[in-house]
Design a protein around this motif. Structure first.
Motif, PDB file in Angstrom:
ATOM      1  N   UNK A  17      35.665  37.025  37.285  1.00 37.07           N
ATOM      2  CA  UNK A  17      36.519  37.427  36.097  1.00 37.07           C
ATOM      3  C   UNK A  17      37.566  37.807  36.258  1.00 37.07           C
ATOM      4  N   UNK A  18      38.495  38.150  34.696  1.00 41.30           N
ATOM      5  CA  UNK A  18      38.874  39.088  34.443  1.00 41.30           C
ATOM      6  C   UNK A  18      39.267  39.047  33.263  1.00 41.30           C
ATOM      7  N   UNK A  19      38.676  40.013  32.840  1.00 42.25           N
ATOM      8  CA  UNK A  19      38.569  41.139  31.511  1.00 42.25           C
ATOM      9  C   UNK A  19      39.573  42.375  31.522  1.00 42.25           C
ATOM     10  N   UNK A  20      40.545  42.179  30.466  1.00 43.17           N
ATOM     11  CA  UNK A  20      41.703  43.204  30.139  1.00 43.17           C
ATOM     12  C   UNK A  20      42.260  43.631  31.992  1.00 43.17           C
ATOM     13  N   UNK A  21      42.871  42.896  32.722  1.00 41.92           N
ATOM     14  CA  UNK A  21      43.594  42.742  33.686  1.00 41.92           C
ATOM     15  C   UNK A  21      42.397  43.759  34.947  1.00 41.92           C
ATOM     16  N   UNK A  22      41.159  43.913  34.329  1.00 48.22           N
ATOM     17  CA  UNK A  22      39.901  44.090  35.124  1.00 48.22           C
ATOM     18  C   UNK A  22      38.789  42.854  36.260  1.00 48.22           C
ATOM     19  N   UNK A  23      38.664  43.099  37.171  1.00 45.78           N
ATOM     20  CA  UNK A  23      37.784  41.748  37.860  1.00 45.78           C
ATOM     21  C   UNK A  23      36.179  42.252  37.317  1.00 45.78           C
ATOM     22  N   UNK A  24      35.339  41.571  36.792  1.00 48.65           N
ATOM     23  CA  UNK A  24      34.106  41.994  36.807  1.00 48.65           C
ATOM     24  C   UNK A  24      33.540  40.637  36.866  1.00 48.65           C
ATOM     25  N   UNK A  25      32.048  40.770  36.921  1.00 47.58           N
ATOM     26  CA  UNK A  25      31.258  39.641  37.373  1.00 47.58           C
ATOM     27  C   UNK A  25      30.290  39.078  36.452  1.00 47.58           C
ATOM     28  N   UNK A  26      29.749  37.399  36.256  1.00 43.66           N
ATOM     29  CA  UNK A  26      29.287  37.822  34.845  1.00 43.66           C
ATOM     30  C   UNK A  26      27.997  36.617  35.605  1.00 43.66           C
ATOM     31  N   UNK A  27      26.669  36.457  35.309  1.00 44.46           N
ATOM     32  CA  UNK A  27      25.602  35.450  35.063  1.00 44.46           C
ATOM     33  C   UNK A  27      24.918  35.310  34.505  1.00 44.46           C
ATOM     34  N   UNK A  28      23.736  34.632  34.972  1.00 42.17           N
ATOM     35  CA  UNK A  28      22.982  34.465  33.899  1.00 42.17           C
ATOM     36  C   UNK A  28      21.467  34.430  35.006  1.00 42.17           C
ATOM     37  N   UNK A  32      18.783  35.250  30.746  1.00 40.44           N
ATOM     38  CA  UNK A  32      19.660  36.705  30.169  1.00 40.44           C
ATOM     39  C   UNK A  32      21.100  36.962  31.084  1.00 40.44           C
ATOM     40  N   UNK A  33      22.309  37.161  30.202  1.00 39.22           N
ATOM     41  CA  UNK A  33      23.284  37.164  30.147  1.00 39.22           C
ATOM     42  C   UNK A  33      23.565  38.473  30.881  1.00 39.22           C
ATOM     43  N   UNK A  34      24.502  38.474  32.258  1.00 38.69           N
ATOM     44  CA  UNK A  34      24.408  40.166  33.044  1.00 38.69           C
ATOM     45  C   UNK A  34      26.117  39.646  32.614  1.00 38.69           C
ATOM     46  N   UNK A  35      26.401  41.059  33.070  1.00 39.84           N
ATOM     47  CA  UNK A  35      28.544  41.806  33.770  1.00 39.84           C
ATOM     48  C   UNK A  35      28.398  42.218  34.269  1.00 39.84           C
ATOM     49  N   UNK A  36      28.911  42.415  35.504  1.00 40.55           N
ATOM     50  CA  UNK A  36      28.981  43.852  36.669  1.00 40.55           C
ATOM     51  C   UNK A  36      30.090  43.996  36.544  1.00 40.55           C
ATOM     52  N   UNK A  37      31.081  45.599  35.626  1.00 36.40           N
ATOM     53  CA  UNK A  37      32.399  46.010  36.133  1.00 36.40           C
ATOM     54  C   UNK A  37      32.754  46.383  37.308  1.00 36.40           C
ATOM     55  N   UNK A  38      33.815  45.186  38.379  1.00 37.27           N
ATOM     56  CA  UNK A  38      34.165  45.476  39.273  1.00 37.27           C
ATOM     57  C   UNK A  38      34.838  47.247  39.097  1.00 37.27           C
ATOM     58  N   UNK A  39      35.496  47.478  38.539  1.00 39.40           N
ATOM     59  CA  UNK A  39      36.435  48.655  37.655  1.00 39.40           C
ATOM     60  C   UNK A  39      37.973  48.622  38.966  1.00 39.40           C
ATOM     61  N   UNK A  41      41.517  46.395  39.429  1.00 40.15           N
ATOM     62  CA  UNK A  41      42.011  44.905  38.625  1.00 40.15           C
ATOM     63  C   UNK A  41      42.357  43.987  40.105  1.00 40.15           C
ATOM     64  N   UNK A  42      43.095  43.616  39.619  1.00 41.83           N
ATOM     65  CA  UNK A  42      43.594  41.135  39.977  1.00 41.83           C
ATOM     66  C   UNK A  42      43.930  41.510  41.329  1.00 41.83           C
ATOM     67  N   UNK A  43      43.562  41.092  42.538  1.00 41.40           N
ATOM     68  CA  UNK A  43      44.452  40.974  43.256  1.00 41.40           C
ATOM     69  C   UNK A  43      43.407  40.410  44.619  1.00 41.40           C
ATOM     70  N   UNK A  44      44.400  40.053  45.954  1.00 43.03           N
ATOM     71  CA  UNK A  44      43.626  38.990  46.461  1.00 43.03           C
ATOM     72  C   UNK A  44      42.333  39.772  47.529  1.00 43.03           C
ATOM     73  N   UNK A  45      43.035  41.485  47.861  1.00 36.42           N
ATOM     74  CA  UNK A  45      42.274  42.278  48.461  1.00 36.42           C
ATOM     75  C   UNK A  45      40.983  42.611  47.475  1.00 36.42           C
ATOM     76  N   UNK A  46      40.847  42.303  46.183  1.00 34.12           N
ATOM     77  CA  UNK A  46      39.588  43.105  45.433  1.00 34.12           C
ATOM     78  C   UNK A  46      39.293  42.039  45.229  1.00 34.12           C
TER      79      UNK A  46
END
Length: 374
Positions: A17-28, A32-39, A41-46
């Motif tokens: 997902x994209x959250x505040x212009x940054x990539x993050x992962x979301x799953x259950x 329990x709901x989990x989020x992992x913030x990649x840190x 920005x959104x791009x093809x490489x990232x």
């Protein structure tokens, strides 16, 4: 591309997902709901990095190896020291100055001027595709030609690639696509000098009261088709004892000696006419390190001074249409192809690959494809 967060993912799926212009992962997992913030920005490489991490987490959930603390999945990425856009490009220019010609460095400095005026103290990490496109539009508004715009954007693309390789900035190059989009219109090839014009120019130099000392230099340029800097940098040690062959592997530009443009050397056999001229010119006890051709003051020939003073004035005096001194090279190649010489042999004599020779120098009539008579 933004991924909507409204659509519920299937069980066991890790969403990017994209959250505040940054990539993050979301799953259950286990209700329990989990989020992992990649840190990043959104791009093809990232996104590739994020998707690989998502697959790892999904695999661990499927096999019972999931780490609920998420420490196992934290992404370590480089923390970059902040620097401004002009400072980054200035550092790149200083690095490239060790290997490129002074002419190229001058072009880099011109680009640096545009960066200084447009970006000021903006950080290099702040540049994205949108800002790169804005800068490209700014260059066009400054009435730069498509070729000049593309050259400056290509320089910025090279700067970012260099900085990424040095781990100075994050691994995203916003200049790649914007440089691709600038289309340079085709340019008409220079008209080669005819045989009559070549003879008139050589004679014009030999009879000129001010510039006759350049006559042998001009004859060598026309006779070998070498680059101007290669003739300027020629030393007696590069010629065989009887001046029948010449080794060309060095060039001089702005008084700086370096390798040839292609970084390849070649040895060519000279015509009897060139051989006689060089033997007459050669001192009895020639110092191997001495230059074959010098200015009137005995110094290294300055190509700009030669063009602006001697070349232009002689051509004007004898009534021949101006073309750059470099056209001596184009002329030899064109006439060689007209005479039916094998393009591979011509390329070997002039230090080209065959494709470059055809694309840039084969502007003569007889080497072109002819339309059929219908």
């Amino acid at each position: 591309m933004r991924i909507s967060t409204k659509k519920k993912a299937p069980k066991g799926t890790v969403s990017v997902q994209v959250f505040k212009d940054r990539l993050r992962l979301c799953w259950s997992y286990c209700r329990k709901r989990y989020f992992l913030y990649i840190g990043l920005p959104d791009s093809n490489v990232n996104r590739i990095v994020a998707e690989q991490k998502a697959k790892q987490i999904a695999g661990d959930m499927a096999t019972g190896n999931f780490d609920s603390s998420l420490k196992k999945y934290k992404i370590e990425y480089q923390q970059y020291s902040p620097t401004t856009i002009p400072k980054l490009f200035k550092r790149f220019t200083a690095e490239k100055a060790k290997e490129v010609s002074p002419k190229t460095v001058e072009k880099y400095r011109a680009t640096l001027g545009y960066l200084d005026r447009y970006f000021g103290d903006a950080g290099a990490e702040s540049i994205n595709n949108l800002k790169a496109e804005d800068f490209a539009r700014h260059l066009k508004e400054k009435s730069l030609s498509p070729n000049q715009c593309k050259r400056r954007l290509e320089e910025l693309k090279a700067c970012w690639n260099w900085a990424i390789a040095k781990n100075l900035i994050s691994p995203e190059n916003p200049w790649i696509e914007v440089a691709k989009r600038v289309k340079v219109p085709p340019k008409q090839k220079p008209k080669p000098f005819s045989k009559e014009e070549i003879g008139a120019i050589e004679q014009g130099f030999r009879t000129d009261r001010y510039y006759s000392y350049y006559a042998d230099f001009v004859q060598f340029l026309f006779g070998t088709g070498c680059r101007t800097g290669e003739a300027i940098g020629l030393r007696w040690k590069h010629l065989s004892d009887n001046c029948s062959t010449v080794w060309i592997g060095e060039s001089v530009s702005r008084r700086i000696r370096k390798s040839t443009k292609t970084n390849r050397a070649r040895t060519i056999s000279l015509t009897p006419r060139l051989q006689v001229m060089l033997l007459k010119r050669k001192p009895t006890n020639a110092d191997p390190e001495d230059l074959v051709f010098r200015s009137a003051g005995g110094k290294v020939i300055d190509d700009q001074n030669f063009r602006n003073r001697a070349w232009i004035k002689v051509l004007t005096r004898i009534g021949i249409e101006y073309r750059k001194p470099y056209t001596t090279r184009h002329s030899l190649i064109s006439h060689a192809l007209d005479l039916g010489m094998n393009p591979v042999n011509v390329a070997q004599l002039t230090g080209h690959d065959v494709r470059t020779l055809y694309e840039n120098y084969a502007g003569n009539v007889n080497s072109r494809s002819l339309l059929p008579e219908l």
